[in-house]
Design a protein around this motif. Sequence first.
Motif, PDB file in Angstrom:
ATOM      1  N   GLY B  91     -71.669 -19.064 -16.149  1.00 29.30           N
ATOM      2  CA  GLY B  91     -72.528 -19.569 -16.166  1.00 29.30           C
ATOM      3  C   GLY B  91     -73.415 -20.664 -14.947  1.00 29.30           C
ATOM      4  O   GLY B  91     -72.906 -21.227 -14.585  1.00 29.30           O
ATOM      5  N   ALA B  92     -74.269 -19.890 -15.666  1.00 30.73           N
ATOM      6  CA  ALA B  92     -75.886 -20.642 -14.658  1.00 30.73           C
ATOM      7  C   ALA B  92     -76.592 -21.429 -15.824  1.00 30.73           C
ATOM      8  O   ALA B  92     -77.914 -21.304 -14.968  1.00 30.73           O
ATOM      9  N   GLY B  96     -73.874 -25.374 -14.800  1.00 27.56           N
ATOM     10  CA  GLY B  96     -73.272 -24.385 -13.883  1.00 27.56           C
ATOM     11  C   GLY B  96     -74.628 -24.962 -13.033  1.00 27.56           C
ATOM     12  O   GLY B  96     -74.266 -24.920 -11.551  1.00 27.56           O
ATOM     13  N   SER B  97     -75.809 -24.659 -12.881  1.00 25.67           N
ATOM     14  CA  SER B  97     -76.641 -24.610 -11.722  1.00 25.67           C
ATOM     15  C   SER B  97     -76.393 -25.451 -10.926  1.00 25.67           C
ATOM     16  O   SER B  97     -76.488 -26.036 -10.200  1.00 25.67           O
ATOM     17  N   ASP B 117     -73.045 -14.762 -14.592  1.00 28.12           N
ATOM     18  CA  ASP B 117     -73.844 -15.044 -15.871  1.00 28.12           C
ATOM     19  C   ASP B 117     -74.299 -13.623 -16.423  1.00 28.12           C
ATOM     20  O   ASP B 117     -74.298 -12.469 -16.115  1.00 28.12           O
ATOM     21  N   ASN B 118     -75.216 -13.879 -17.681  1.00 20.47           N
ATOM     22  CA  ASN B 118     -75.387 -12.765 -18.366  1.00 20.47           C
ATOM     23  C   ASN B 118     -77.218 -12.545 -18.749  1.00 20.47           C
ATOM     24  O   ASN B 118     -77.744 -11.920 -19.898  1.00 20.47           O
ATOM     25  N   ASP B 119     -76.804 -13.894 -18.050  1.00 20.30           N
ATOM     26  CA  ASP B 119     -78.772 -13.922 -18.630  1.00 20.30           C
ATOM     27  C   ASP B 119     -79.552 -12.453 -17.772  1.00 20.30           C
ATOM     28  O   ASP B 119     -79.555 -13.206 -16.270  1.00 20.30           O
ATOM     29  N   LYS B 122     -82.045 -13.666 -14.981  1.00 23.56           N
ATOM     30  CA  LYS B 122     -81.601 -14.859 -13.308  1.00 23.56           C
ATOM     31  C   LYS B 122     -80.813 -13.594 -12.979  1.00 23.56           C
ATOM     32  O   LYS B 122     -80.518 -13.657 -11.960  1.00 23.56           O
ATOM     33  N   LEU B 132     -77.556 -14.547  -8.058  1.00 23.91           N
ATOM     34  CA  LEU B 132     -76.108 -14.375  -9.924  1.00 23.91           C
ATOM     35  C   LEU B 132     -76.209 -14.012  -9.821  1.00 23.91           C
ATOM     36  O   LEU B 132     -76.897 -11.569  -9.353  1.00 23.91           O
ATOM     37  N   ILE B 135     -72.241 -10.963 -15.264  1.00 20.77           N
ATOM     38  CA  ILE B 135     -70.491 -10.860 -15.719  1.00 20.77           C
ATOM     39  C   ILE B 135     -69.880  -9.583 -14.829  1.00 20.77           C
ATOM     40  O   ILE B 135     -68.859  -9.670 -15.114  1.00 20.77           O
ATOM     41  N   VAL B 154     -70.184 -22.455 -19.497  1.00 18.89           N
ATOM     42  CA  VAL B 154     -70.607 -21.304 -20.748  1.00 18.89           C
ATOM     43  C   VAL B 154     -70.573 -22.484 -21.625  1.00 18.89           C
ATOM     44  O   VAL B 154     -69.038 -23.296 -22.029  1.00 18.89           O
TER      45      VAL B 154
END
Lengths: 240, 240
Positions: B91-92, B96-97, B117-119, B122, B132, B135, B154
């Motif tokens: 989780g970013a 997270g960050s 992460d899942n974005d 990123k 990064l 996931i 997350v």
Amino acid sequence: MSWKKRVAEAAVARLPTYSRALDELDRKGVEIISSDELGEKVGYSAAQIRKDLSCFGEFGKVGTGYYVKDLKEAISQILGIDRAWNVALVGAGNLGSALLAYPGFRERGFRIVAVFDNDLRKIGKKWENVILQDISEMPEKIKEQGIQIGIIAVPAKVAQQIADMLVLSGIRAILNFAPARIVVPDGVELRAADLSRELERLSYFLTNEAAIRTEALQKGKVAGGEEDKTRESHHYRQDW
Amino acid sequence: MSWKKRVAEAAVARLPTYSRALDELDRKGVEIISSDELGEKVGYSAAQIRKDLSCFGEFGKVGTGYYVKDLKEAISQILGIDRAWNVALVGAGNLGSALLAYPGFRERGFRIVAVFDNDLRKIGKKWENVILQDISEMPEKIKEQGIQIGIIAVPAKVAQQIADMLVLSGIRAILNFAPARIVVPDGVELRAADLSRELERLSYFLTNEAAIRTEALQKGKVAGGEEDKTRESHHYRQDW
DNA sequence: CGACTTCTGTGACGGTTTTCACAAATCGTC
DNA sequence: GACGATTTGTGAAAACCGTCACAGAAGTCG
């Protein structure tokens, strides 16, 4: 409000968990829940829940359970989160700005309405709808807005100084994220949120308990345990 | 290592505090400290400290106290922080960050060496010297690097899914920042760090205890207490 | 309406944690 | 080396906490 019996500190610490679970149940439309089901959901025993609640009154109906809406409302009142709290944040570094942006506080009724730092480059900037103010203005602004809760997110070295300032400003409760012990006078409530501590406890587990357990397992002293059918983990992408 | 007596969980929870205090004393050049002085410093009673330490052995010298360096070293070993731990962060987002950038973890020997992460926007970016990753690569990367500790940052909704994935990846200990209960199989240690909970406990205090105390004060039932000479709070600007 | 089931609130019990008090070991000093 | 001061480690006691078990109230169902 003064309660039925002596209130166990440990019970108060569990109320937020109950509260959150009840919120979720309510959103899902569940109207009634037994202590057994609620216990399953939050991870405490049914007896624990009943005993905790009994400190504050009788909220259940024998043979039925608890009305979700009513219990939710009651716990909110007990915790004092049936209202919004204005909160002051001190320190706009990494952690501070994350706390400012963290939606979880607002969801539970805590609004960060003032942020203070001493970095002149940041002062005056607007983050998350709040203007960063110079630390020297803190006492005045806190009094002005009648803020009662302060969050400390500054380096350990200056945590005590900031705490002193907060107390002088009239703050009544402090949540301290700095990895340092701070002292406050009687009548001001202090809670420490030390992020590393929990990691260190995990390290203890990995170094000691886990090793012991493994040892025991190899000697066949620990039951195998059911094989824990793992959950579906597809489709996790779309919803976060 | 297996200890002298049954180890109280509460004692383990206090060790990180002792550890940090001893670090500081050592840095200041203090060589010997009594349980009394240490207690003063960390905010626990001297008896508490002696009892806690007695779970693990005898570290003091009667009539003298504890050698700071020795005790510091001993506690580090007990906690298992006399080494570095590699940690995976999932989780970013905001939190997270912030955790990634938080220097306190590294200071205590915890290195975040992988972030997931899942974005898609990123993925591939480099933050704080860590790239990064998606996931979906998590299980492989965690196994590859032999990471044993995972941090979950997350949204609550997917916390359980992430926990399941972490467990499947071979993680042995999890620190969960999501405001949701998650369940893990036996043998995996789980700890929750719920940021809002502490604020809610403060709210309880302000709503209940503080009110009661005020009431009592007005009736003259609570002793005035010394007037707490407030500390100097000048010069706070230069050092943070 | 009666039999059976469900579920709360609570007293009793056992376990854990904290505080208390002190014997014995060591230190400092003369 | 003797003596008073200091400090640890630890049993015992006290406080606190969680679990158990059950009476009795309410619900369900035929």
